[in-house]
Scaffold this motif. Structure first.
Motif, PDB file in Angstrom:
ATOM      1  N   LEU A 176      19.372  -6.074 104.466  1.00 41.34           N
ATOM      2  CA  LEU A 176      18.402  -6.406 103.420  1.00 41.34           C
ATOM      3  C   LEU A 176      17.736  -7.759 103.694  1.00 41.34           C
ATOM      4  CD1 LEU A 176      17.153  -5.415 100.773  1.00 41.34           C
ATOM      5  CD2 LEU A 176      19.000  -6.581  99.553  1.00 41.34           C
ATOM      6  N   ASP A 188      15.221  -7.112 106.142  1.00 43.60           N
ATOM      7  CA  ASP A 188      14.116  -6.353 105.547  1.00 43.60           C
ATOM      8  C   ASP A 188      13.127  -7.257 104.823  1.00 43.60           C
ATOM      9  OD1 ASP A 188      15.292  -4.119 106.548  1.00 43.60           O
ATOM     10  OD2 ASP A 188      15.921  -3.281 104.628  1.00 43.60           O
ATOM     11  N   ILE A 213      11.151   2.319 107.988  1.00 42.61           N
ATOM     12  CA  ILE A 213      12.521   1.814 108.180  1.00 42.61           C
ATOM     13  C   ILE A 213      13.571   2.633 107.437  1.00 42.61           C
ATOM     14  CG2 ILE A 213      11.753  -0.498 108.704  1.00 42.61           C
ATOM     15  CD1 ILE A 213      12.312  -1.370 105.894  1.00 42.61           C
ATOM     16  N   GLY A 264      16.397   1.357 106.043  1.00 46.00           N
ATOM     17  CA  GLY A 264      16.835   0.653 104.839  1.00 46.00           C
ATOM     18  C   GLY A 264      18.339   0.638 104.702  1.00 46.00           C
ATOM     19  N   PRO A 265      18.842  -0.153 103.748  1.00 49.86           N
ATOM     20  CA  PRO A 265      20.290  -0.376 103.638  1.00 49.86           C
ATOM     21  C   PRO A 265      21.061   0.714 102.909  1.00 49.86           C
ATOM     22  CG  PRO A 265      19.059  -1.966 102.280  1.00 49.86           C
ATOM     23  CD  PRO A 265      18.057  -1.051 102.880  1.00 49.86           C
ATOM     24  N   PHE A 266      20.396   1.728 102.331  1.00 46.04           N
ATOM     25  CA  PHE A 266      21.127   2.654 101.458  1.00 46.04           C
ATOM     26  C   PHE A 266      21.292   4.065 101.995  1.00 46.04           C
ATOM     27  CE2 PHE A 266      19.468  -0.721  98.636  1.00 46.04           C
ATOM     28  CZ  PHE A 266      20.697  -1.298  98.380  1.00 46.04           C
ATOM     29  N   TYR A 315      20.604   3.256  93.887  1.00 51.95           N
ATOM     30  CA  TYR A 315      21.075   4.397  94.669  1.00 51.95           C
ATOM     31  C   TYR A 315      22.488   4.728  94.201  1.00 51.95           C
ATOM     32  CZ  TYR A 315      17.070   4.099  97.777  1.00 51.95           C
ATOM     33  OH  TYR A 315      15.791   4.105  98.268  1.00 51.95           O
ATOM     34  N   TYR A 354      11.261  -0.216  92.098  1.00 54.92           N
ATOM     35  CA  TYR A 354      12.452  -0.957  91.669  1.00 54.92           C
ATOM     36  C   TYR A 354      12.636  -2.201  92.517  1.00 54.92           C
ATOM     37  CZ  TYR A 354      14.555   1.273  95.686  1.00 54.92           C
ATOM     38  OH  TYR A 354      14.795   1.705  96.938  1.00 54.92           O
ATOM     39  N   VAL A 384      14.647  -4.687  94.966  1.00 60.15           N
ATOM     40  CA  VAL A 384      15.798  -4.676  95.873  1.00 60.15           C
ATOM     41  C   VAL A 384      16.859  -5.588  95.251  1.00 60.15           C
ATOM     42  CG1 VAL A 384      14.362  -4.259  97.913  1.00 60.15           C
ATOM     43  CG2 VAL A 384      15.015  -6.610  97.336  1.00 60.15           C
ATOM     44  N   ARG A 410       9.962  -2.896  95.378  1.00 58.38           N
ATOM     45  CA  ARG A 410       9.520  -1.918  96.366  1.00 58.38           C
ATOM     46  C   ARG A 410       8.728  -0.844  95.632  1.00 58.38           C
ATOM     47  NH1 ARG A 410      11.798   1.057 100.638  1.00 58.38           N
ATOM     48  NH2 ARG A 410       9.684   0.514 101.235  1.00 58.38           N
ATOM     49  N   HIS A 470       9.488   5.376  96.352  1.00 54.18           N
ATOM     50  CA  HIS A 470       9.536   6.051  97.663  1.00 54.18           C
ATOM     51  C   HIS A 470      10.674   7.052  97.729  1.00 54.18           C
ATOM     52  CE1 HIS A 470      12.266   2.613  98.007  1.00 54.18           C
ATOM     53  NE2 HIS A 470      12.965   3.346  98.863  1.00 54.18           N
ATOM     54  N   HIS A 510      13.139   8.612 100.873  1.00 52.58           N
ATOM     55  CA  HIS A 510      13.503   8.488 102.291  1.00 52.58           C
ATOM     56  C   HIS A 510      13.653   9.875 102.916  1.00 52.58           C
ATOM     57  CE1 HIS A 510      14.624   4.171 102.300  1.00 52.58           C
ATOM     58  NE2 HIS A 510      14.853   4.387 101.013  1.00 52.58           N
ATOM     59  N   GLN A 561       9.690   7.165 105.234  1.00 51.66           N
ATOM     60  CA  GLN A 561       9.673   7.109 103.775  1.00 51.66           C
ATOM     61  C   GLN A 561       8.278   7.532 103.348  1.00 51.66           C
ATOM     62  OE1 GLN A 561      10.651   3.175 102.194  1.00 51.66           O
ATOM     63  NE2 GLN A 561      11.948   2.715 103.947  1.00 51.66           N
ATOM     64  N   VAL A 577       9.670  -5.208 101.368  1.00 55.11           N
ATOM     65  CA  VAL A 577      10.246  -5.059 102.714  1.00 55.11           C
ATOM     66  C   VAL A 577       9.222  -4.538 103.743  1.00 55.11           C
ATOM     67  CG1 VAL A 577      12.572  -4.753 101.765  1.00 55.11           C
ATOM     68  CG2 VAL A 577      11.210  -2.737 102.348  1.00 55.11           C
TER      69      VAL A 577
END
Ligand code: MBD
Ligand code: FE
Length: 283
Positions: free
Chosen positions: A74, A77, A105, A107-109, A165, A199, A201, A220, A223, A225, A239, A253
């Motif tokens: 993150l 990002d 990307i 992303g972290p989730f 998430y 939402y 990050v 962000r 989106h 993914h 995304q 990001v």
């Protein structure tokens, strides 16, 4: 004898300390990293206090990171690094004129162990009160021949309307808003999901602190993914973004590309969903 830090040979000495058993790529990457870090420190006249603040941020990110919170990613990002590396990786690979779907990307989730689901299944297993149910469907095709790809995998994940998430939120059942689908004999996939919502990050850690220090917002744009794979085609990580979103031009990001902006439209005669998105993936 040690050289003075402002002596230009100091940086060379640090680089040349690498031994013969390093790989050529490692040697090159580390030499570049050392050179740029030293140049940065010299150019900005970085003080011990400033450098230590950076170290503390790294340590903080490390302490926070676990399988639910990927803080190191993150931090990258919000500094645009994951988007830059994505662009470098997939642009240097060469894009034909009539190109495959653009990348974005990871992303972290992302979660590696997302279950397969049937086409037409609802991935909204914990339904928020303000859910705007959406039917998403489309085909996976060869970007050149436009032939449908039968048995391709389409994996999707999205945040709930509270901006979380599933793995961030104890109120959601495991793998809520996630699924892997196989395209049918016409190359089609389909499922019910939420209309995605914008939402922030997570901003209670070092990435959030950096945003605050830089006077930036954490939002962000809405989106979904997607990862699409088929045989020996190049796997696609991307995304898609809602054209109506107000953060398209200032994603915290930096992941938005024009070609990934889509239109959610009203859907008739479906008691399960009042909104629809048709989206074809080109590999
Ligand atoms: C997200 O949901 C995301 O997709 C990325 C890339 C970064 C932070 C949060
Ligand atoms: Fe995301």
């Amino acid at each position: 004898m040690a050289t003075h830090r402002f002596d230009p040979t100091f940086t060379d000495n640090v680089i040349n300390a690498m031994g013969p058993k390093t790989t050529p790529r490692m040697r090159k990457l580390m030499a570049g990293l050392i050179r740029h870090m030293h140049d940065y420190a010299r150019e900005e006249e970085l003080t011990v206090d400033e450098w230590m603040a950076g170290v503390q941020m790294l340590n903080w990110a490390g302490r926070m990171s676990d399988d639910k919170r990927n803080e190191g990613q993150l931090v990258c990002d919000v500094l645009g690094l994951e988007s830059l590396v994505d662009e470098i990786t997939f642009t240097l690979a060469g894009e034909a004129q009539d190109a495959p779907t653009a990348t974005a990307i990871l992303g972290p989730f992302f979660r590696a162990d997302t279950p397969y689901r049937e086409n037409g299944e609802d991935i909204v297993k914990t339904k928020p009160a303000d859910a705007e149910m959406t039917f998403m469907h489309g085909r996976v095709m060869d970007f050149q021949t436009k032939q449908p790809l039968v048995g391709a995998t389409v994996e999707v994940w999205q945040a709930s309307t509270n901006g979380l998430y599933e793995q961030q939120d104890p109120e959601q059942v495991e793998f809520n808003l996630r699924g892997k689908f196989k395209t049918d004999e016409d190359g089609k996939y389909s499922f019910y999901c939420l209309r995605p919502t914008p939402y922030p990050v997570p901003n209670d850690g070092p990435a959030g602190k950096l945003l605050e220090l830089m006077d930036r917002h954490p939002f962000r744009p809405a989106h979904i993914h997607i990862i699409a794979t088929y045989d020996n085609y190049r796997p696609l990580t991307t995304q898609i973004f809602d054209r109506k979103d107000k953060y398209l031009d200032n994603d915290s990001v930096f992941a938005v590309k024009d070609s990934l902006v889509v239109d959610f439209v009203p859907r008739k005669d479906d008691p399960q969903a009042a909104i629809e998105l048709e989206y074809d993936v080109k590999l």
